[in-house]
Design an enzyme around this catalytic site. Structure first.
Site, PDB file in Angstrom:
ATOM      1  N   LYS A   1      45.643  39.346  46.538  1.00 25.71           N
ATOM      2  CA  LYS A   1      44.258  39.483  46.075  1.00 25.71           C
ATOM      3  C   LYS A   1      43.805  40.895  46.365  1.00 25.71           C
ATOM      4  O   LYS A   1      43.847  41.349  47.511  1.00 25.71           O
ATOM      5  CB  LYS A   1      43.345  38.497  46.834  1.00 25.71           C
ATOM      6  CG  LYS A   1      41.875  38.563  46.401  1.00 25.71           C
ATOM      7  CD  LYS A   1      41.691  37.993  44.996  1.00 25.71           C
ATOM      8  CE  LYS A   1      40.264  37.862  44.545  1.00 25.71           C
ATOM      9  NZ  LYS A   1      39.689  36.559  44.774  1.00 25.71           N
TER      10      LYS A   1
ATOM     11  N   SER B   1      45.408  38.487  41.866  1.00 29.70           N
ATOM     12  CA  SER B   1      44.018  38.330  41.453  1.00 29.70           C
ATOM     13  C   SER B   1      43.215  39.522  41.956  1.00 29.70           C
ATOM     14  O   SER B   1      43.709  40.339  42.737  1.00 29.70           O
ATOM     15  CB  SER B   1      43.436  37.040  42.038  1.00 29.70           C
ATOM     16  OG  SER B   1      44.119  35.915  41.547  1.00 29.70           O
TER      17      SER B   1
END
Lengths: 363, 363, 363, 363
Positions: free
Chosen positions: D159, D226
């Site tokens: 992330k 992400s």
């Protein structure tokens, strides 16, 4: 010559009965129509099929009433439709017709003329070729309208091509963008720079590809550019004031410094002899024939120092946000919601702002 | 007593550093805060979690600064957040604090007080019990504010509960609606009718369940009602002018006849001594402490006779459309975009219109 | 008689060149077309104009190729288009043509016939009249198809009217709903109950207005009902197997218990002699002529005990969610994305589930 | 050591009571938590605040239960949340905890470890620095997990940061993109290439900035990347099988060739000893601890030769479309909807496809 500008309700992109009725009543001569501009129900983005639907509906009607082939009508009459009637806005379309007029005009009147570029492919969008061809088309339309000074041009509408993903996937390398929505932005940007160059708003040397989506000081204050799957070249409509034209109509425009630039709306109104205090009286609003607004969500993320969220939104496209806002700002002053408000104002008016133009019956 | 009203930027629902800074600088005494109203980044509909997020962020901050437990803070301080900053709107929150003031006020000042109903379940929403409890809470808050005449109440904010589908599926029969979004509408409607009854805007006999979402002549011109998953009762904030209150602030309001009712905005401004011609000068805009706007897409499908499309749209909820539009209409007059604009104006202001209230520093 | 079922790509609702090519190549006789069903690019909700656009495009093509008037074609050929190709789905349309066949069929073949109810107004939607007229139309179409047993009916497509807000505002009192989107649901529901009654899936006494959107045990396992602005009565297409019909095609169907009921897809495939292990081989997928899927987001808020969020979403309509999901579930088994997947399955298949029907070339 | 993987319902991003209950019941030792991965209710795009909300909720809970400061928890425990539970998907979060285990493992067990890069600014996203730092962090996490062969790594979750428009406007020139959403894509892409380099999936020389969003053959089959506003560096979680780890859990993965690659799901299931025919039996589905899916809408505009519309859609972002579709494809095979399905699969699995990884209790 005399230019008529008539606005029609559009309850549905398939329902052009208002124009049909006007033709049947003799109020519009379909053979005299030179351009149609309208605001349809869709999202105004790549997958907005309401523009094509209205085009098909109008071609069908006009072919039936004139006996001309649809292909010929399409080649002759620019039809520029912008999707998105967010907020208070109301779907409508505006028919421009030009008539011979035997009376010699005593003062300049509303002048309208059109031109089209050769076909443009995905590889042309945002590129020098689009800039140059658009500039040439603007010059051609000005000549047809007998407008000699760029100062007499108050609005230039351009509609250029867009392409869906499937078309782009098969295109050659070197596209300005392989994202369909982003390529629409390149198309609008190069078109606007072409207008700016034709009108001398920027020196020819600066009106080049390098400025596209980079140098927003290269801009036109009268250009309004759209893109859509349903057209295959740049269609250009030039509107201004010229000595050889008669009739009661006039046009004026003003750049908008930001999305709250209400003074610009008042300025444009003043140009056609109208005043709002703070809203146009109903009788004056009835004089409005067409209102064009272009604008964009400020790239700075700020409006008058306050953060806005339009450019972070994954649910509602920034163009839908700004159309809703600008449409309401202008409608609040005019008391009228049939406004042609279009987003995607790259190089069209001041960065973070846009422009407004008003056609009205003179008082 | 003296009511302070301070507005803070909200860059992110998790970022309440602007208030933290004000507390640390001694500009806000967290123990004196009586209510917080704000506009967050979400969609303003059922699945808007930005309201709960901001609530959590503020509780965390206030608990740390005051030493109070979060539960106690939540019971003491109504926090009413409305999602949706469409178009030009800017996320922000407004802190209401009440201070003792030794000087005897020479004229009425801004008065603020709150109350909360008992918990409300899904079966209460849109029902008589919600109307009655809301009316009682308004009366209780008026008494706390020492406001004796309903004419001195200029704004009543109510936030009631909403429920997600999973909660409704398990609820008893007889809900006003089993659609979570529609049930939010029932909640707002009954809340507004409760306010109208408390203020005598409608006779008590007419302020009943039968009118909910049916008879829109039963309405309040000062009620602004929201609903959200993050609250479990009706939280009520009453704002008005009262003799026992001092300080430089004042509030005024006006009903809006439709979404283009700019005159209403000017009317409310006049009530606090401000004039826009056509837009508030920057110096005057700086006097604005809080602006509240409620409105709705006209159920007739028409604004001043022109069709709008807000109620047919399956992509953008009608509330998002109308917030974008009303926010821009009011911002265009005020030159300010940190406005609390909320959709869902059932029984709040004239049908198809809404209301506006302005808190400003008196000139 | 012999029923042909041919599927065509739909790159754009205005581009029916695939059918034009097939007509010009002699592969389709436009005079033999009895129905067209298709999946278009729009949102499938009230403001989906792609259905009307495709209708206009097809009428124009068929009028040009057959010499028939568009009005006559429209009265003769039900055109049922459902918007929404979320996720992997691909826009397409399916042409049903019926030919005389001199050979006496040795086994039952695919049978297709249509009927239309009288015009329906907003006040009929969701009401007994719509149920009764739909049931009558189904019986009429069955008779035309020479299908005598309800067991031989495997799919009934119904398309009924929808109305935009402006039409509803002018309608009489007593509408089932004054919300355009919700009224579409009433239309689908009453249509489905009408089918169920005609096929004896529920006793006639239970097929009444009181069950509409209330008693979901009153349902049809073969009904697929849509609504749209572009039609003004209930258009009914009945598809089944009947002795008098020849040709290589067959249809089978299965109810889906929930959105993950993959077994139902395998069951329907088995009915036409195909097997997926776990996905249909490419050669078998090529035998698919048409696949119809109806489904809905479970009202319980749960799928196999887990919460889903489809009914709380203010950004994406529940129908768009479920079409994306169901389309992918079925496509994953079939290896084919040109599926007619439609949301809004009120009373169509088990509550919280739906149904699937497959037309394929028999092995 | 022994890695526990426990999945919790997430009814609301502010409701982590399921974990609180597990901690209070002694089923989870909060001091042993090493990572949390979850799927939240938002849109998964720039303005998705549900990720930050869940982060804040979990930090608050864990701080209360462990006595650790939130800042320390945040530095110690990567929390990777992806918004978007379209279609059948169900919000949830997965807690990874690592325990000492006195028994010497007899076979390799599930291994989990994490690492974080230094802070990354907007100018780093999509650039070589992000690739290099991510690769180093993956190597560091592998070392911590005592995984020596890249073949034993089955899933790497990364992330990285995202930035809202206001942050970008103030950033230096030379950003990979000045569009917040597009910059998220650059972040994911460079992160994935960093993983590919660390695992030797591509030669180090090819894992460079020039490949980012250009050469999609440069890819990782185990990376899931992400981006979000709520993190400020690349947080890396490596999951694999290693000799020093005990316990009943195993992980397997498979690349997906396209969005309909059901065989890949079966392949990954086989890797953990499970078989679906065609759907996992309920008892087997109960063995699933975590399922990770990454995928994207094919840039070609085609899936198995049929046009899809995901990349032309101005109403629903392509990531929302593909999550709905992929989630349903995998759920249909597993009979389970609490799947971590994430869009934006640039350089993650085959172009136009993606990857799937399954953690389950071994049979």
């Amino acid at each position: 010559m005399r230019a008529d500008v008539i606005r029609f309700d559009l309850p549905d992109p398939g329902d052009v009965s208002a124009l049909a009725g006007a033709i049947d009543a003799g109020r519009v001569d379909p053979g005299r129509i030179v351009a149609i501009i309208g605001k349809t129900h869709g999202n105004g983005l790549v997958n907005d099929y309401t523009r094509g639907y209205l085009t098909q509906s109008l071609l069908k009607l006009l072919a039936a009433r004139t006996g001309e082939a649809e292909a010929g009508l399409q080649a002759r009459i620019p039809m520029v439709f912008s999707g998105g009637v967010e907020g208070v806005l109301s779907p409508h379309f505006i028919v421009f017709a030009v008539h011979d007029d035997e009376d010699a005009p005593t003062e300049p009147g509303l002048a309208v003329a059109t031109a089209m570029t050769p076909p443009l492919g995905p590889e042309d969008l945002g590129r020098q070729r689009q800039i140059d061809l658009t500039a040439a088309a603007v010059e051609e339309a000005m000549a047809r309208a007998d407008i000699h000074s760029p100062d007499d041009v108050h609005f230039v509408q351009v509609k250029g091509p867009a392409f869906a993903q499937a078309d782009l996937a098969g295109a050659a390398d070197g596209l300005a963008s392989d994202d369909p929505g982003k390529l629409m932005g390149f198309c609008r940007a190069a078109s606007a720079i072409g207008v700016a160059r034709a009108l001398g708003e920027v020196p020819a040397a600066e009106a080049n590809e390098a400025a596209v989506l980079r140098d927003f000081s290269v801009r036109s204050n009268v250009a309004s550019c759209s893109a859509g799957l349903e057209v295959s070249c740049n269609e250009v409509i030039v509107i201004g004031m010229a000595p050889g034209w008669s009739g009661p109509l006039a046009i004026a425009h003003a750049p908008m410094a930001d999305a709250l630039d209400v003074a610009a709306v008042h300025h444009a109104l003043a140009g056609v002899g109208l005043a709002a205090a703070p809203q146009l009286a109903a009788g004056d609003a009835a004089r409005l024939r067409a209102v064009f607004v272009k604008g964009e969500a400020a790239r700075s993320g700020l409006i008058r120092g306050r953060g806005h969220t339009m450019l972070n939104d994954g649910d509602i496209d920034q163009q839908r946000h700004i159309r809703a806002a600008l449409g309401a700002v202008v409608a609040a002053t005019l008391g009228e919601t049939q406004l042609f408000v279009s987003g995607g104002a790259e190089h069209q008016g001041p960065a973070g702002g846009g422009l407004v133009a008003v056609i009205a019956e003179r008082t």
